[in-house]
Structures are given as C-alpha cells and as structure tokens.
Design an enzyme around this catalytic site. Structure first.
Site, PDB file in Angstrom:
ATOM      1  N   GLU A 292       0.837  -1.224   0.000  1.00 38.06           N
ATOM      2  CA  GLU A 292       0.000   0.000   0.000  1.00 38.06           C
ATOM      3  C   GLU A 292       0.864   1.263   0.000  1.00 38.06           C
ATOM      4  O   GLU A 292       0.537   2.265   0.647  1.00 38.06           O
ATOM      5  CB  GLU A 292      -1.023  -0.017   1.146  1.00 38.06           C
ATOM      6  CG  GLU A 292      -1.988  -1.182   0.974  1.00 38.06           C
ATOM      7  CD  GLU A 292      -3.452  -0.879   1.153  1.00 38.06           C
ATOM      8  OE1 GLU A 292      -3.826   0.272   1.384  1.00 38.06           O
ATOM      9  OE2 GLU A 292      -4.230  -1.842   1.041  1.00 38.06           O
TER      10      GLU A 292
HETATM   11  N1  CAA Z   1      -6.484  11.394  -3.921  1.00 36.66           N
HETATM   12  C1  CAA Z   1      -7.029  11.768  -5.106  1.00 36.66           C
HETATM   13  N2  CAA Z   1      -6.278  12.040  -6.200  1.00 36.66           N
HETATM   14  C2  CAA Z   1      -4.940  11.941  -6.086  1.00 36.66           C
HETATM   15  C3  CAA Z   1      -4.306  11.565  -4.884  1.00 36.66           C
HETATM   16  C4  CAA Z   1      -5.147  11.293  -3.760  1.00 36.66           C
HETATM   17  N3  CAA Z   1      -4.612  10.942  -2.590  1.00 36.66           N
HETATM   18  N4  CAA Z   1      -2.977  11.546  -5.074  1.00 36.66           N
HETATM   19  C5  CAA Z   1      -2.758  11.897  -6.345  1.00 36.66           C
HETATM   20  N5  CAA Z   1      -3.958  12.141  -6.960  1.00 36.66           N
HETATM   21  C6  CAA Z   1      -4.167  12.593  -8.328  1.00 36.66           C
HETATM   22  C7  CAA Z   1      -3.380  13.880  -8.554  1.00 36.66           C
HETATM   23  O1  CAA Z   1      -4.151  15.001  -8.164  1.00 36.66           O
HETATM   24  C8  CAA Z   1      -3.119  13.864 -10.045  1.00 36.66           C
HETATM   25  O2  CAA Z   1      -4.254  14.325 -10.767  1.00 36.66           O
HETATM   26  P1  CAA Z   1      -4.230  15.757 -11.524  1.00 36.66           P
HETATM   27  O3  CAA Z   1      -3.112  15.650 -12.499  1.00 36.66           O
HETATM   28  O4  CAA Z   1      -5.578  15.854 -12.130  1.00 36.66           O
HETATM   29  O5  CAA Z   1      -3.967  16.749 -10.452  1.00 36.66           O
HETATM   30  C9  CAA Z   1      -2.994  12.368 -10.367  1.00 36.66           C
HETATM   31  O6  CAA Z   1      -3.609  11.678  -9.273  1.00 36.66           O
HETATM   32  C10 CAA Z   1      -1.544  11.958 -10.524  1.00 36.66           C
HETATM   33  O7  CAA Z   1      -0.929  12.164  -9.285  1.00 36.66           O
HETATM   34  P2  CAA Z   1       0.609  12.509  -9.123  1.00 36.66           P
HETATM   35  O8  CAA Z   1       1.014  13.493 -10.167  1.00 36.66           O
HETATM   36  O9  CAA Z   1       0.813  12.860  -7.715  1.00 36.66           O
HETATM   37  O10 CAA Z   1       1.311  11.121  -9.469  1.00 36.66           O
HETATM   38  P3  CAA Z   1       2.795  10.699  -9.129  1.00 36.66           P
HETATM   39  O11 CAA Z   1       3.174   9.705 -10.121  1.00 36.66           O
HETATM   40  O12 CAA Z   1       3.666  11.880  -8.893  1.00 36.66           O
HETATM   41  O13 CAA Z   1       2.786  10.013  -7.665  1.00 36.66           O
HETATM   42  C11 CAA Z   1       2.353   8.416  -6.020  1.00 36.66           C
HETATM   43  C12 CAA Z   1       1.834   9.325  -7.121  1.00 36.66           C
HETATM   44  C13 CAA Z   1       1.929   9.023  -4.693  1.00 36.66           C
HETATM   45  C14 CAA Z   1       3.846   8.187  -5.999  1.00 36.66           C
HETATM   46  C15 CAA Z   1       1.598   7.128  -6.338  1.00 36.66           C
HETATM   47  O14 CAA Z   1       2.048   6.571  -7.567  1.00 36.66           O
HETATM   48  C16 CAA Z   1       1.658   6.111  -5.257  1.00 36.66           C
HETATM   49  O15 CAA Z   1       0.928   6.210  -4.278  1.00 36.66           O
HETATM   50  N6  CAA Z   1       2.506   5.069  -5.417  1.00 36.66           N
HETATM   51  C17 CAA Z   1       2.496   3.944  -4.546  1.00 36.66           C
HETATM   52  C18 CAA Z   1       1.628   2.860  -5.120  1.00 36.66           C
HETATM   53  C19 CAA Z   1       0.893   2.097  -4.076  1.00 36.66           C
HETATM   54  O16 CAA Z   1       0.558   2.593  -3.017  1.00 36.66           O
HETATM   55  N7  CAA Z   1       0.600   0.850  -4.375  1.00 36.66           N
HETATM   56  C20 CAA Z   1      -0.162   0.049  -3.510  1.00 36.66           C
HETATM   57  C21 CAA Z   1      -0.682  -1.144  -4.192  1.00 36.66           C
HETATM   58  S1  CAA Z   1      -2.114  -1.820  -3.386  1.00 36.66           S
HETATM   59  C22 CAA Z   1      -1.551  -2.790  -2.149  1.00 36.66           C
HETATM   60  O17 CAA Z   1      -0.391  -2.828  -1.841  1.00 36.66           O
HETATM   61  C23 CAA Z   1      -2.595  -3.560  -1.438  1.00 36.66           C
HETATM   62  C24 CAA Z   1      -2.030  -4.703  -0.619  1.00 36.66           C
HETATM   63  O18 CAA Z   1      -1.653  -5.707  -1.167  1.00 36.66           O
HETATM   64  C25 CAA Z   1      -2.007  -4.630   0.815  1.00 36.66           C
END
Ligand code: CAA
Length: 380
Positions: free
Chosen positions: A363
């Site tokens: 996550e």
């Molecule tokens: N809520 C709503 N929208 C969001 C958001 C949030 N918390 N965070 C980002 N967004 C939106 C942004 O506003 C953006 O949209 P706009 O361009 O319209 O503004 C869009 O999403 C893209 O966001 P970013 O530009 O921030 O994207 P990024 O590539 O820079 O980074 C990141 C995002 C935070 C690094 C993300 O990729 C991330 O969280 N990575 C980790 C992946 C992850 O958590 N994986 C988990 C897998 S599930 C799992 O693990 C379950 C399990 O087995 C237990």
C-alpha cells in the site's frame, strides 16, 4: 490508553476480540502450516457483519463508522495479521471503490455481495514494472464494441485467486500518463482472465498474493468504474483509506508482540529475578510501549478524521509510516526478549516478526509515504 470509543465502537471491539481469540486463533495453525486462504473463517466473518463494517445498511453492510472498521482490523491483527490484511484489502480497496465511484447498477450488483462476505474483493494496481511508480503501468484496455479488451499482467495481488471481484487499473490512453488510467470491475470468471503464480512469502501465510494475467480479457463496458481516465484518482483516493487499514494491521502486530513480550518478561527468571525487572529488558519494553501508543494515536486520529469527513492524505501516510516501522521494530525486540524461545514457532513473536516487514512495503512503501507527507506539507 483508553481511546474515547463510543458505546457502539466498544461493542464492536469486544465482539471482534472474542471472535479473534476463538475463531482466528483456532484457524491460525492451519494457515501457517498450509498457506491456504481461510475461506471458512471469512464466511464466518461475513455472517458477523465484519466484511462490510463501514458499508451502509442499504447496500447490505453493517452501517458502522470507519473507526469501528479500523478497530476490527486492529484486534484481528493482534491475533493473526494475515486475516487483518484480507479484511483491509477486501473492504478499503476491494469494495469502497465501487461504493464511492460506481454507478447505482454497479453498487446494487456487487456491494451487497461483498459486504456480506459472499464475495471477496481485491485490488489490482501493481505490475512487474510499476510498483511505487503506479502510473507507469503497461496493462491496456482497448474499447471493442460493448466491451474493453484487457491485456497485461498484475503482480503481488492480495486476495488473488480467492477473490470474486477485482478492481483492475489499465491504460485506455497510454500516452496520457495518470490521466490515461481507467478502472474496471473484473469478475473472476471473465474469459481471458486468469490467476497466475502464487507467491511464497516470508510471512502472512494464508493471505494469498498472486499474479493476474489478462490475455484479451473481455470486460463489459458496464463494468468500467467511473469515466475513462479517472482510474488513477480512484486508486489514490481509495489508498488513502487503505493505508489507515494497514496502519491498524501494523498496530495489531506491534501490540500483539508487546503483550507477548511483557507477559514473558514477567514470568521468565534469570539471575534470580524476572528478566522484566532487569534494566536491559525493562527499557526495551518501555520503548516498545511508547511507540505502540504513538502508533495507536496516529492510527485512530486518522480514522476519526475520516469519520468527520476530512481528507486524510497526510494523516493516513503518517499513521502507516509510523505504525509499520513500529511493527517491525517491536516484533524484532519481542523476539529478543524471548531469547532462544523467540526464534521458535512455539511463541507468536517469530510469526509477528515475519508478518511485520511487508507493512513497510505494501500500500505504498514507507519511502512513498514520506514523499506523500512532504508533498502535502509543502502544498499547505
Ligand atoms: N487522492 C485523489 N487524487 C490523487 C491523490 C489522492 N490521494 N494523489 C494523487 N492524486 C491525483 C493527482 O491530483 C493527479 O491528478 P491531476 O493531475 O488531475 O492533479 C494524479 O492523481 C496523478 O498524481 P501525481 O502526479 O501525484 O502522481 P505521481 O506519479 O507523482 O505520484 C504516487 C503518485 C503518490 C507516488 C503514487 O504513484 C503512489 O501512491 N505510489 C504507490 C503505489 C501504491 O501505493 N501501491 C499500492 C498497491 S495496493 C496494495 O499494496 C494492497 C495490498 O496488497 C495490501
């Protein structure tokens, strides 16, 4: 510390504590020995309303608040964190995306089955080349008449193979980055969809982690979740709640390890007195207990804020970051308190030790949590 839980939340806590001490504890040796998904246990949890705690009653859920749900993950994970993650993924990222972003028809079709535990839910974002950089996913979804044709693969999918529905993210516009991602509800029997390799893991035995393979998988258009291009936001928004679930799972591990170590330190005598009365061990317990309390406050604060309708991007990441680190450190120290016995399967601390590490990884790794927290700070 007694958090100010309402009477209803206290009742949930007590009910889950009893269920965990009885049924979850009884299922654990078999899960450990076989790594089999605990279908029977999950069915029982469904009968008790635990598979749909924060889902409104009109969609077949228990209609309780987010804090009650977090309490359940916390208490279950104190006994077996593998069951805690099954519940967290099923609810936070397996069911909630449909509840919050689905059409009325999708909600009516899927949410009651998920909330009752008849269906198990899963969430498929991660790919071999797209972990932390989730938007780099390569799976594609191409519109063909009344369906989308999905091709690609997903990895590390919790509840893979045990789930009935998967929230799957794929690119409908590969050139558009995050804005090219679309979400789909994929049923387990979809032609062209299959569950691939099941991972052999360090811990969390009984919680499935599998690959998913899409080879011209035809997903009906009516199963697109939200609009084309909305998928990444759907993933991120639901991970905010999911990360509080993983914080609660981590808290359960840390508290379980602390309680076991404290009881052992009180009873085990060396040099003529309990080891807990000797400063080397006593100070360990003090540090462990302090970190557990801090984790509890962060986790329940994030849950409480959600119950008050607040966004919790920063707070969820802080809770997950701190509680998972505490789970790892507390489990390591608990094994140390047990000495040689801690390295055996006779006591639960070696299992907590193995189960804790992934909380710092899934996550969103803890490095990603720091990225999210710092970005929020700089935006404030
Ligand atoms: N809520 C709503 N929208 C969001 C958001 C949030 N918390 N965070 C980002 N967004 C939106 C942004 O506003 C953006 O949209 P706009 O361009 O319209 O503004 C869009 O999403 C893209 O966001 P970013 O530009 O921030 O994207 P990024 O590539 O820079 O980074 C990141 C995002 C935070 C690094 C993300 O990729 C991330 O969280 N990575 C980790 C992946 C992850 O958590 N994986 C988990 C897998 S599930 C799992 O693990 C379950 C399990 O087995 C237990």
């Amino acid at each position: 510390m007694q958090l100010h839980l309402t009477e209803e939340q206290q009742m949930m806590k007590k009910m889950v504590q009893d269920f965990a001490a009885d049924r979850v504890a009884a299922a654990t040796p078999h899960m450990e020995a076989t790594d089999e998904f605990p279908h029977e246990l999950i069915r029982s949890m469904g009968e008790l309303g635990l598979m749909g705690i924060p889902i409104p009653e009109n969609y077949g859920g228990s209609g309780m608040d987010f804090t009650s749900y977090i309490t359940a993950i916390h208490e279950i994970s104190k006994v077996n964190p593998a069951v805690g993650v099954i519940l967290s993924v099923h609810t936070s990222v397996g069911t909630n995306p449909i509840l919050y972003f689905g059409s009325e028809a999708q909600k009516e079709k899927y949410v009651p089955k998920l909330a009752s535990g008849e269906y198990v839910g899963a969430f498929a974002l991660t790919e071999p080349g797209a972990g932390s950089d989730a938007k780099a996913m390569k799976t594609t979804a191409v519109k063909d008449g009344e369906a989308y044709v999905l091709n690609g693969s997903k990895v590390f999918i919790t509840n893979g193979g045990a789930a009935d529905t998967y929230i799957v993210f794929a690119k409908t516009n590969p050139a558009a980055g995050a804005k090219g991602v679309t979400a789909f509800i994929v049923e387990k029997d979809t032609p062209g969809f299959q569950v691939g390799k099941k991972e052999k893991k360090m811990g969390l035995r009984g919680s499935n982690t599998t690959e998913l393979i899409f080879e011209d998988a035809r997903v009906p258009e009516e199963n697109r979740l939200g609009e084309e291009g909305e998928g990444f936001k759907i993933a991120m928004a639901n991970l905010d709640a999911g990360r509080i679930g993983i914080a609660a799972q981590s808290l359960g591990i840390a508290e379980g390890a602390l309680e076991a170590a404290t009881a052992y330190a009180d009873e085990r005598k060396q040099f003529g007195k309990p080891i807990g009365e000797q400063q080397g061990v006593a100070f360990k317990l003090a540090d462990m207990a302090t970190a557990v309390e801090a984790s509890r406050l962060l986790t329940y604060q994030a849950a409480g804020l959600r119950d008050h309708g607040r966004t919790t991007v920063k707070e969820a990441s802080m809770a997950k970051l701190y509680a998972s680190k505490t789970a790892v450190e507390t489990a390591i120290e608990a094994v140390q308190v047990f000495g040689g016995y801690g390295f055996t399967t006779e006591y639960p601390v070696e299992r907590f030790f193995r189960d804790a590490k992934v909380c710092e990884i899934y996550e969103g790794t803890n490095e990603i949590q720091k990225h999210v927290i710092s970005r929020e700070l700089l935006q404030d």
